[in-house]
Each structure stands twice: as C-alpha cells, then as structure tokens.
Design an enzyme around this catalytic site. Sequence first.
Site, PDB file in Angstrom:
ATOM      1  N   ASN A   7      -3.859   5.809   5.065  1.00  0.00           N
ATOM      2  CA  ASN A   7      -4.091   4.367   4.979  1.00  0.00           C
ATOM      3  C   ASN A   7      -2.782   3.656   5.307  1.00  0.00           C
ATOM      4  O   ASN A   7      -1.894   3.567   4.471  1.00  0.00           O
ATOM      5  CB  ASN A   7      -4.576   4.017   3.558  1.00  0.00           C
ATOM      6  CG  ASN A   7      -4.721   2.515   3.364  1.00  0.00           C
ATOM      7  OD1 ASN A   7      -4.723   1.749   4.333  1.00  0.00           O
ATOM      8  ND2 ASN A   7      -4.853   2.090   2.111  1.00  0.00           N
ATOM      9  N   LYS A   9      -2.312   0.577   5.844  1.00  0.00           N
ATOM     10  CA  LYS A   9      -2.260  -0.812   5.355  1.00  0.00           C
ATOM     11  C   LYS A   9      -1.788  -1.725   6.490  1.00  0.00           C
ATOM     12  O   LYS A   9      -2.122  -1.457   7.647  1.00  0.00           O
ATOM     13  CB  LYS A   9      -1.369  -0.894   4.117  1.00  0.00           C
ATOM     14  CG  LYS A   9      -1.794   0.147   3.071  1.00  0.00           C
ATOM     15  CD  LYS A   9      -1.171  -0.028   1.719  1.00  0.00           C
ATOM     16  CE  LYS A   9      -1.676   1.068   0.791  1.00  0.00           C
ATOM     17  NZ  LYS A   9      -1.222   0.907  -0.582  1.00  0.00           N
ATOM     18  N   HIS A  92     -10.686  -1.169  -1.538  1.00  0.00           N
ATOM     19  CA  HIS A  92      -9.324  -0.796  -1.938  1.00  0.00           C
ATOM     20  C   HIS A  92      -8.822  -1.791  -2.984  1.00  0.00           C
ATOM     21  O   HIS A  92      -9.155  -2.975  -2.926  1.00  0.00           O
ATOM     22  CB  HIS A  92      -8.402  -0.793  -0.716  1.00  0.00           C
ATOM     23  CG  HIS A  92      -7.057  -0.216  -1.010  1.00  0.00           C
ATOM     24  ND1 HIS A  92      -6.063  -0.944  -1.616  1.00  0.00           N
ATOM     25  CD2 HIS A  92      -6.566   1.031  -0.835  1.00  0.00           C
ATOM     26  CE1 HIS A  92      -5.011  -0.165  -1.779  1.00  0.00           C
ATOM     27  NE2 HIS A  92      -5.277   1.036  -1.313  1.00  0.00           N
ATOM     28  N   GLU A  94      -6.187  -3.318  -3.330  1.00  0.00           N
ATOM     29  CA  GLU A  94      -5.513  -4.509  -2.784  1.00  0.00           C
ATOM     30  C   GLU A  94      -6.544  -5.541  -2.325  1.00  0.00           C
ATOM     31  O   GLU A  94      -6.324  -6.752  -2.430  1.00  0.00           O
ATOM     32  CB  GLU A  94      -4.570  -4.089  -1.649  1.00  0.00           C
ATOM     33  CG  GLU A  94      -3.320  -3.416  -2.210  1.00  0.00           C
ATOM     34  CD  GLU A  94      -2.724  -2.322  -1.342  1.00  0.00           C
ATOM     35  OE1 GLU A  94      -2.979  -2.297  -0.125  1.00  0.00           O
ATOM     36  OE2 GLU A  94      -1.978  -1.481  -1.900  1.00  0.00           O
ATOM     37  N   GLU A 161      -8.338   5.922  -7.141  1.00  0.00           N
ATOM     38  CA  GLU A 161      -6.979   5.432  -6.975  1.00  0.00           C
ATOM     39  C   GLU A 161      -6.616   4.551  -8.170  1.00  0.00           C
ATOM     40  O   GLU A 161      -6.872   3.339  -8.142  1.00  0.00           O
ATOM     41  CB  GLU A 161      -6.866   4.602  -5.692  1.00  0.00           C
ATOM     42  CG  GLU A 161      -7.120   5.374  -4.431  1.00  0.00           C
ATOM     43  CD  GLU A 161      -6.338   4.772  -3.263  1.00  0.00           C
ATOM     44  OE1 GLU A 161      -5.568   5.503  -2.649  1.00  0.00           O
ATOM     45  OE2 GLU A 161      -6.476   3.574  -2.999  1.00  0.00           O
ATOM     46  N   GLY A 167       1.545   2.993  -4.769  1.00  0.00           N
ATOM     47  CA  GLY A 167       2.842   2.487  -4.347  1.00  0.00           C
ATOM     48  C   GLY A 167       3.865   2.480  -5.465  1.00  0.00           C
ATOM     49  O   GLY A 167       4.889   1.799  -5.387  1.00  0.00           O
ATOM     50  N   SER A 201       0.522   7.283  -4.708  1.00  0.00           N
ATOM     51  CA  SER A 201       1.841   7.937  -4.682  1.00  0.00           C
ATOM     52  C   SER A 201       1.754   9.438  -4.372  1.00  0.00           C
ATOM     53  O   SER A 201       2.488  10.241  -4.945  1.00  0.00           O
ATOM     54  CB  SER A 201       2.588   7.694  -5.993  1.00  0.00           C
ATOM     55  OG  SER A 201       2.832   6.309  -6.159  1.00  0.00           O
TER      56      SER A 201
HETATM   57  P1  PGA Z   1       0.361   4.977  -1.861  1.00  0.00           P
HETATM   58  O1  PGA Z   1      -0.969   4.151  -1.509  1.00  0.00           O
HETATM   59  O2  PGA Z   1       0.137   6.379  -1.359  1.00  0.00           O
HETATM   60  O3  PGA Z   1       1.444   4.274  -1.111  1.00  0.00           O
HETATM   61  O4  PGA Z   1       0.526   4.932  -3.333  1.00  0.00           O
HETATM   62  C1  PGA Z   1      -2.236   4.723  -1.636  1.00  0.00           C
HETATM   63  C2  PGA Z   1      -3.285   3.709  -1.283  1.00  0.00           C
HETATM   64  O5  PGA Z   1      -3.104   2.516  -1.600  1.00  0.00           O
HETATM   65  O6  PGA Z   1      -4.313   4.051  -0.687  1.00  0.00           O
END
Ligand code: PGA
Length: 237
Positions: A7, A9, A92, A94, A161, A167, A201
């Site tokens: 992903n 983003k 997601h 976000e 998640e 993140g 992460s």
């Molecule tokens: P990350 O993001 O691996 O940077 O923690 C995962 C995601 O948001 O799908």
Amino acid sequence: MKLFVANWKMHKTRGPARDFAAELGRSIGDGIAGAELVLAPAFTALDAARDERGRWRLACQNVAAETEGAFTGEVSAAMAADAGCRYAIVGHSERRRLFGEDGPVLAKKIERCREAGMTPIYCIGETAEERDASLTAITLVRQLDALIADAPSRPLVVAYEPVWAIGAGRSATPADCAAARVHIAEILSPRQSLRILYGGSVTPENARELLEISRMDGLLIGGASLSAASFEAIARA
Ligand code: PGA
C-alpha cells in the site's frame, strides 16, 4: 500461497513507480514461490506499476461508493478495474478517520467492487482507545457489519490493521494477530474463500514471525513497501 499487498498510500509519481517495478521485476525473476504479490499505487501510477508478465497484480487504494455520475473527483470501481486493478483496498483506517468513511459507505464500496469484478481488501482494526477499553472484539464485529449484504461465496480479503500499529514503528504482537485472526474467521465463518492479512508496521525483520505465529494468510504493508528491496524481503520471509 501467502498474499503480500504493497500500500503505497499517497507516494510515488510515475517515474518512481516505474523504477520500483523494474527493480522488483529484475530481482524476483519468475516470481517468488508461495507468494502472491499485489501493488497498490495511486490511480495515476497504475500503468507505471503494471507487470506485463503478470508476476504481480494491481490494487487501487479506494473506490467511489457510487457507480457513476456527477461525483467530481471520484474514481469508480469500474474505472479502476478497467485500469487493471484486480483488488481494491476498502475502508483503510486513514479513509475512515480522515475522510469520514463509515460502515454504510463502505458496504456500498464493497458492492461496487463486486459489480466491477474486483476482490475487496477490507480493512478493519481498533484504535488505541478501543484497545485500552477492551473493545477490540466489539469493534471488529461492528466493522465487519459492512459485509452483511456481501455474498459469502465471493472471494474476500480482510486486513486486520490495528490503528495504533499503523505507521507507528511498533507492530501488533504475533499473539495479538493470532487472536484477531481467530476472531475474524469465527465472525465470517460461512465464507468459502476468505484470506485474512495483518497490517501495521510490518518490516523485513518482523514479517516472518508475524506470519508464522499468527497463521495469517499474508501482510498489508505501508512504509516498508515503498522500497522494492524491502517489499521483496518481506515476501520472501
Ligand atoms: P505501515 O502501514 O506498514 O506503514 O504501518 C500499513 C497500512 O497502513 O496499510
């Protein structure tokens, strides 16, 4: 076969997407045994991230809740499928948090994916507050409600998640993941083709342990998927 979804983003214009694809293509040869690879670039970089040899597939990071019409700025599921997407990330955290997407909207997005022939990668996960209040299980049940109208015979990917792990530089523990996996599988138990991923992460260092102990079907990777070398290292783990 484990599923690894990158992903990206809101990262990578077409040049860097093309470079990533070229590097990944060179280093994986005919592909990675036992691994299905999926790249989820921005819509604008879908073409640049495509692999003509089909060693990886494409996903979009979002689709519109409506089929078509006067929705300025939106991209429909049919458009994403037409641009080569086999999968679509839906819900997601976000999107939920920053764009106010809730269950009813996400249920519509899942339906749009089905109409367009794409498999949704439906993301769920509790916040730190929900976790601290022991509301993880309830939160997952509530978020999975968006799948109620979705036919259980359709192939589905659910990504667990936890919001606090995204993140954050600190993933959930393999034991957390194992518990979430069992819980999600139970709630969705009549499903015929369900794959459950973990995201939050993930790094080349923790990928193997997360997969082995949790028995997840794959990983959804954000930050560590921006480099072809680290995405590959995770998929080889
Ligand atoms: P990350 O993001 O691996 O940077 O923690 C995962 C995601 O948001 O799908």
